[in-house]
Motif scaffolding. Structure first.
Motif, PDB file in Angstrom:
ATOM      1  N   PHE A 113     -35.070 -20.250  14.009  1.00 62.78           N
ATOM      2  CA  PHE A 113     -34.706 -20.340  15.423  1.00 62.78           C
ATOM      3  C   PHE A 113     -33.455 -21.182  15.640  1.00 62.78           C
ATOM      4  O   PHE A 113     -32.784 -21.057  16.658  1.00 62.78           O
ATOM      5  CB  PHE A 113     -35.868 -20.919  16.237  1.00 62.78           C
ATOM      6  N   ARG A 114     -33.131 -22.059  14.710  1.00 63.31           N
ATOM      7  CA  ARG A 114     -31.954 -22.918  14.853  1.00 63.31           C
ATOM      8  C   ARG A 114     -30.652 -22.194  14.533  1.00 63.31           C
ATOM      9  O   ARG A 114     -29.575 -22.744  14.714  1.00 63.31           O
ATOM     10  CB  ARG A 114     -32.090 -24.153  13.970  1.00 63.31           C
ATOM     11  N   ASP A 115     -30.728 -20.965  14.021  1.00 64.25           N
ATOM     12  CA  ASP A 115     -29.522 -20.223  13.670  1.00 64.25           C
ATOM     13  C   ASP A 115     -28.789 -19.688  14.905  1.00 64.25           C
ATOM     14  O   ASP A 115     -27.640 -19.249  14.807  1.00 64.25           O
ATOM     15  CB  ASP A 115     -29.861 -19.048  12.741  1.00 64.25           C
ATOM     16  N   SER A 116     -29.443 -19.656  16.028  1.00 63.84           N
ATOM     17  CA  SER A 116     -28.803 -19.175  17.260  1.00 63.84           C
ATOM     18  C   SER A 116     -29.368 -19.945  18.439  1.00 63.84           C
ATOM     19  O   SER A 116     -30.455 -20.545  18.349  1.00 63.84           O
ATOM     20  CB  SER A 116     -29.053 -17.675  17.452  1.00 63.84           C
ATOM     21  N   ILE A 117     -28.637 -19.939  19.550  1.00 66.93           N
ATOM     22  CA  ILE A 117     -29.116 -20.651  20.733  1.00 66.93           C
ATOM     23  C   ILE A 117     -30.099 -19.775  21.494  1.00 66.93           C
ATOM     24  O   ILE A 117     -30.121 -18.548  21.343  1.00 66.93           O
ATOM     25  CB  ILE A 117     -27.940 -21.071  21.647  1.00 66.93           C
ATOM     26  N   SER A 118     -30.887 -20.396  22.328  1.00 62.71           N
ATOM     27  CA  SER A 118     -32.010 -19.714  22.969  1.00 62.71           C
ATOM     28  C   SER A 118     -31.591 -18.680  24.009  1.00 62.71           C
ATOM     29  O   SER A 118     -32.373 -17.801  24.350  1.00 62.71           O
ATOM     30  CB  SER A 118     -32.920 -20.751  23.635  1.00 62.71           C
ATOM     31  N   THR A 119     -30.387 -18.783  24.517  1.00 62.44           N
ATOM     32  CA  THR A 119     -29.969 -17.891  25.606  1.00 62.44           C
ATOM     33  C   THR A 119     -29.120 -16.719  25.119  1.00 62.44           C
ATOM     34  O   THR A 119     -28.451 -16.065  25.918  1.00 62.44           O
ATOM     35  CB  THR A 119     -29.184 -18.686  26.670  1.00 62.44           C
ATOM     36  N   LYS A 145     -26.099 -10.670  23.216  1.00 64.39           N
ATOM     37  CA  LYS A 145     -25.990 -10.591  24.669  1.00 64.39           C
ATOM     38  C   LYS A 145     -26.673 -11.791  25.314  1.00 64.39           C
ATOM     39  O   LYS A 145     -27.467 -12.492  24.698  1.00 64.39           O
ATOM     40  CB  LYS A 145     -26.622  -9.288  25.172  1.00 64.39           C
ATOM     41  N   ARG A 146     -26.366 -12.005  26.583  1.00 66.11           N
ATOM     42  CA  ARG A 146     -26.958 -13.112  27.336  1.00 66.11           C
ATOM     43  C   ARG A 146     -28.441 -12.846  27.564  1.00 66.11           C
ATOM     44  O   ARG A 146     -28.832 -11.803  28.081  1.00 66.11           O
ATOM     45  CB  ARG A 146     -26.236 -13.249  28.681  1.00 66.11           C
ATOM     46  N   ALA A 147     -29.261 -13.789  27.187  1.00 69.13           N
ATOM     47  CA  ALA A 147     -30.692 -13.719  27.468  1.00 69.13           C
ATOM     48  C   ALA A 147     -30.945 -14.551  28.722  1.00 69.13           C
ATOM     49  O   ALA A 147     -30.976 -15.789  28.660  1.00 69.13           O
ATOM     50  CB  ALA A 147     -31.507 -14.251  26.290  1.00 69.13           C
ATOM     51  N   CYS A 157     -50.601 -20.881  24.845  1.00 69.57           N
ATOM     52  CA  CYS A 157     -50.527 -20.227  26.161  1.00 69.57           C
ATOM     53  C   CYS A 157     -49.091 -19.929  26.584  1.00 69.57           C
ATOM     54  O   CYS A 157     -48.862 -19.217  27.561  1.00 69.57           O
ATOM     55  CB  CYS A 157     -51.194 -21.104  27.218  1.00 69.57           C
ATOM     56  N   PHE A 158     -48.115 -20.512  25.898  1.00 66.73           N
ATOM     57  CA  PHE A 158     -46.689 -20.324  26.151  1.00 66.73           C
ATOM     58  C   PHE A 158     -46.238 -20.839  27.520  1.00 66.73           C
ATOM     59  O   PHE A 158     -45.138 -20.518  27.976  1.00 66.73           O
ATOM     60  CB  PHE A 158     -46.287 -18.845  26.007  1.00 66.73           C
ATOM     61  N   GLN A 159     -47.059 -21.655  28.187  1.00 64.35           N
ATOM     62  CA  GLN A 159     -46.645 -22.206  29.475  1.00 64.35           C
ATOM     63  C   GLN A 159     -45.452 -23.154  29.309  1.00 64.35           C
ATOM     64  O   GLN A 159     -44.583 -23.220  30.172  1.00 64.35           O
ATOM     65  CB  GLN A 159     -47.820 -22.932  30.129  1.00 64.35           C
ATOM     66  N   CYS A 160     -45.402 -23.877  28.187  1.00 65.12           N
ATOM     67  CA  CYS A 160     -44.277 -24.784  27.936  1.00 65.12           C
ATOM     68  C   CYS A 160     -42.976 -24.012  27.754  1.00 65.12           C
ATOM     69  O   CYS A 160     -41.894 -24.510  28.080  1.00 65.12           O
ATOM     70  CB  CYS A 160     -44.558 -25.671  26.726  1.00 65.12           C
ATOM     71  N   VAL A 161     -43.072 -22.790  27.240  1.00 63.05           N
ATOM     72  CA  VAL A 161     -41.889 -21.943  27.052  1.00 63.05           C
ATOM     73  C   VAL A 161     -41.462 -21.337  28.374  1.00 63.05           C
ATOM     74  O   VAL A 161     -40.279 -21.319  28.729  1.00 63.05           O
ATOM     75  CB  VAL A 161     -42.170 -20.837  26.018  1.00 63.05           C
ATOM     76  N   HIS A 162     -42.438 -20.831  29.139  1.00 60.03           N
ATOM     77  CA  HIS A 162     -42.129 -20.162  30.405  1.00 60.03           C
ATOM     78  C   HIS A 162     -41.510 -21.097  31.429  1.00 60.03           C
ATOM     79  O   HIS A 162     -40.717 -20.675  32.273  1.00 60.03           O
ATOM     80  CB  HIS A 162     -43.400 -19.533  30.982  1.00 60.03           C
ATOM     81  N   VAL A 163     -41.857 -22.385  31.365  1.00 59.44           N
ATOM     82  CA  VAL A 163     -41.372 -23.331  32.365  1.00 59.44           C
ATOM     83  C   VAL A 163     -40.046 -23.974  31.960  1.00 59.44           C
ATOM     84  O   VAL A 163     -39.387 -24.628  32.779  1.00 59.44           O
ATOM     85  CB  VAL A 163     -42.445 -24.423  32.613  1.00 59.44           C
ATOM     86  N   CYS A 164     -39.618 -23.782  30.716  1.00 63.71           N
ATOM     87  CA  CYS A 164     -38.402 -24.444  30.211  1.00 63.71           C
ATOM     88  C   CYS A 164     -37.142 -23.861  30.841  1.00 63.71           C
ATOM     89  O   CYS A 164     -36.911 -22.658  30.762  1.00 63.71           O
ATOM     90  CB  CYS A 164     -38.323 -24.314  28.690  1.00 63.71           C
ATOM     91  N   PRO A 165     -36.274 -24.685  31.460  1.00 64.62           N
ATOM     92  CA  PRO A 165     -35.061 -24.174  32.108  1.00 64.62           C
ATOM     93  C   PRO A 165     -33.975 -23.732  31.135  1.00 64.62           C
ATOM     94  O   PRO A 165     -33.004 -23.107  31.547  1.00 64.62           O
ATOM     95  CB  PRO A 165     -34.588 -25.362  32.951  1.00 64.62           C
ATOM     96  N   THR A 166     -34.121 -24.052  29.838  1.00 67.58           N
ATOM     97  CA  THR A 166     -33.150 -23.576  28.849  1.00 67.58           C
ATOM     98  C   THR A 166     -33.757 -22.567  27.886  1.00 67.58           C
ATOM     99  O   THR A 166     -33.124 -22.153  26.923  1.00 67.58           O
ATOM    100  CB  THR A 166     -32.548 -24.756  28.047  1.00 67.58           C
ATOM    101  N   GLY A 167     -35.015 -22.176  28.109  1.00 73.57           N
ATOM    102  CA  GLY A 167     -35.631 -21.080  27.376  1.00 73.57           C
ATOM    103  C   GLY A 167     -36.048 -21.383  25.952  1.00 73.57           C
ATOM    104  O   GLY A 167     -36.144 -20.467  25.131  1.00 73.57           O
ATOM    105  N   ILE A 168     -36.316 -22.645  25.613  1.00 74.77           N
ATOM    106  CA  ILE A 168     -36.699 -22.973  24.232  1.00 74.77           C
ATOM    107  C   ILE A 168     -38.204 -23.155  24.115  1.00 74.77           C
ATOM    108  O   ILE A 168     -38.921 -23.280  25.116  1.00 74.77           O
ATOM    109  CB  ILE A 168     -35.986 -24.241  23.727  1.00 74.77           C
TER     110      ILE A 168
END
Length: 473
Positions: A9-15, A21-23, A273-284
């Protein structure tokens, strides 16, 4: 060297997607104790930001950074170009403080104080939640064809975004040119100051672009602070961290099953539950560890605590903690590294305070007129011509100003007037002659000390060079 599978996951940014393309990130609306505290801090800072240009102390704008005229007010205290050394010290203190704070507490500044985060998360995203709805509704609206509902919501949102961006641009202009000047421009109308109005629209466009489209990319791509974490953070730094020891255990993560005896199964407390992922403003995914995209906004802490409470497990699976605390249960200590930064910071602050106390209300500069030699007058008198410039840094006129020689016997003659005034936060300049008897000179170039007096009070001293003939030594 290949990247380990668990670090891919560190090989590319989350967005950015695998196709480059832009995520687009659609964070879920956060809620919880940290979010409420952040709202209080954010709106307090926003109030300070919007009020400071219009607040005055003894006639001085509370904060002003007039780069064009090189006039600055900090906490109501005016500073001039002659005080540039103070700004250098202040900037160095700021850098050292950021380094010190990052080593101790990670990107706490980014999540709680940074203007980009405050405007994005506490202003623009909240408007977006109000108009477009929460995460699911935003995703559906984005996929929806351009019908009446989508056009209405997009027009309303983009219009409100533009108005707020225009307001922010005006406030920043008040910091640059002064609130009085800004209000005068507003009263006169755009046509009277067209160039300023065009500049205002350009800055409005920049703010609109950042908050309507570029968004979290500022923190991930444009801001270098995230990349500093790699050299500033260590295993003792307190950051927003996932407790993998507790979350994974022997059997790893697993979905929650009602009425199961989870501790006996060896499953970790993370219910995936992935709630920590869904709420993250930078998508990590904070469970992957510290990442440059993480701005320590605490949204994942609130989301995880809520889920832990719902399933009857202890809170704090994601919390403020150091790697050492998670691995060894070690408490925070003031490390030698932090002690070193603290010592440097204390020395710099002491130097700055000393300079501020030694700072004079009047800055005087007397220089020989370029290209002019001395003049030999009757009775063995040597005369030099000078220009003077006096800068009044106070809010009061300095009246009855005169010059007197302190180091030599002689006379100073000011052209056109002997006594004059220096206006508040203004300057006075002119020409003067200094006349000395040749017998008082020690060489062909002497250093003179000159006192500047207001009435009979010495308010400043300065030095200048005096040229004489070589034959008088």
């Amino acid at each position: 060297m290949e990247t380990p599978e668990n670090e891919i996951f560190r090989d590319s940014i989350s967005t950015v997607t695998d196709e480059g393309k832009r995520a687009w990130v659609y964070p879920k609306k956060p809620e919880g104790r940290y979010y409420e505290w952040r709202k209080l801090v954010s709106y307090g800072l926003l109030a300070i930001l919007f009020v400071s240009p219009f607040l005055k102390i003894e006639g001085n704008q509370f904060l002003m950074f007039n780069v064009l005229e090189r006039r600055f007010n900090i906490f109501g205290q005016p500073f001039w170009p002659q005080d540039f050394h103070l700004f250098v010290i202040m900037m160095i203190i700021g850098v050292v403080f950021v380094v010190f704070f990052t080593v101790a507490f990670g990107r706490l500044f980014c999540g709680w104080v940074c203007p980009q985060t405050i405007f994005m998360e506490m202003v623009f995203r909240r408007i977006e939640y109000w108009i477009d709805g929460d995460r699911g509704k935003q995703i559906r609206l984005n996929k929806m064809p351009w019908n009446g509902e989508k056009i209405r919501k997009r027009t309303l949102k983009w219009g409100v975004f533009f108005i707020i961006s225009f307001l922010i641009a005006n406030v920043f202009l008040a910091y640059l040119i002064g609130s009085d000047q800004l209000l005068r421009y507003v009263t006169d109308g755009p046509a009277s100051h067209l160039s300023t109005f065009i500049s205002l629209l350009i800055f409005t466009g920049v703010f609109y672009f950042v908050f309507a489209w570029f968004r979290e990319q500022v923190c991930i791509i444009a801001c270098p602070y995230g990349r500093l974490q790699g050299v500033l953070l260590d295993n003792k730094s307190i950051v927003v961290a996932y407790d993998h020891k507790r979350g994974e255990k022997e059997a790893g993560r697993a979905k929650f099953k009602k009425n199961e005896d989870r501790p006996s199964t060896g499953k970790g407390d993370c219910i995936d539950c992935f709630q920590c992922v869904h709420v993250c403003p930078t998508g990590i995914d904070i469970r992957n560890g510290t990442q440059l995209e993480c701005i320590n906004c605490t949204a994942c802490i609130d989301a995880c605590d809520k889920m832990m409470e719902n399933v009857g497990l202890p809170k704090g699976l994601i919390r403020y903690a150091s790697e050492e605390n998670i691995e060894k249960k070690a408490k925070f200590t003031f490390s030698p590294r932090l002690k070193g930064y603290s010592a440097v910071l204390a020395i710099l602050i002491s130097v700055l305070v000393g300079m501020l106390f030694l700072r004079n209300d009047l800055e005087a500069r007397i220089l020989r007129l370029p290209g002019q030699l001395y003049e030999h007058k009757a009775n063995n008198i040597i005369s030099n011509v000078y220009t003077y410039k006096l800068v009044n840094k106070t809010n009061k006129d300095i009246a009855n100003v005169t010059f007197k020689l302190l180091s030599h016997k002689g006379t100073i003659k000011v052209v056109s007037h002997e006594r004059f005034s220096v206006p508040q936060q203004g300057l006075a300049e002119g020409t003067l002659f200094i006349e000395l008897n040749a017998s008082a000179l020690e060489g062909d170039k002497d250093q003179l000390e000159i006192g500047v007096y207001s009435k009979e009070d010495l308010i400043e001293t300065t030095t200048t060079a005096f040229l004489g003939p070589r034959s008088y030594n």
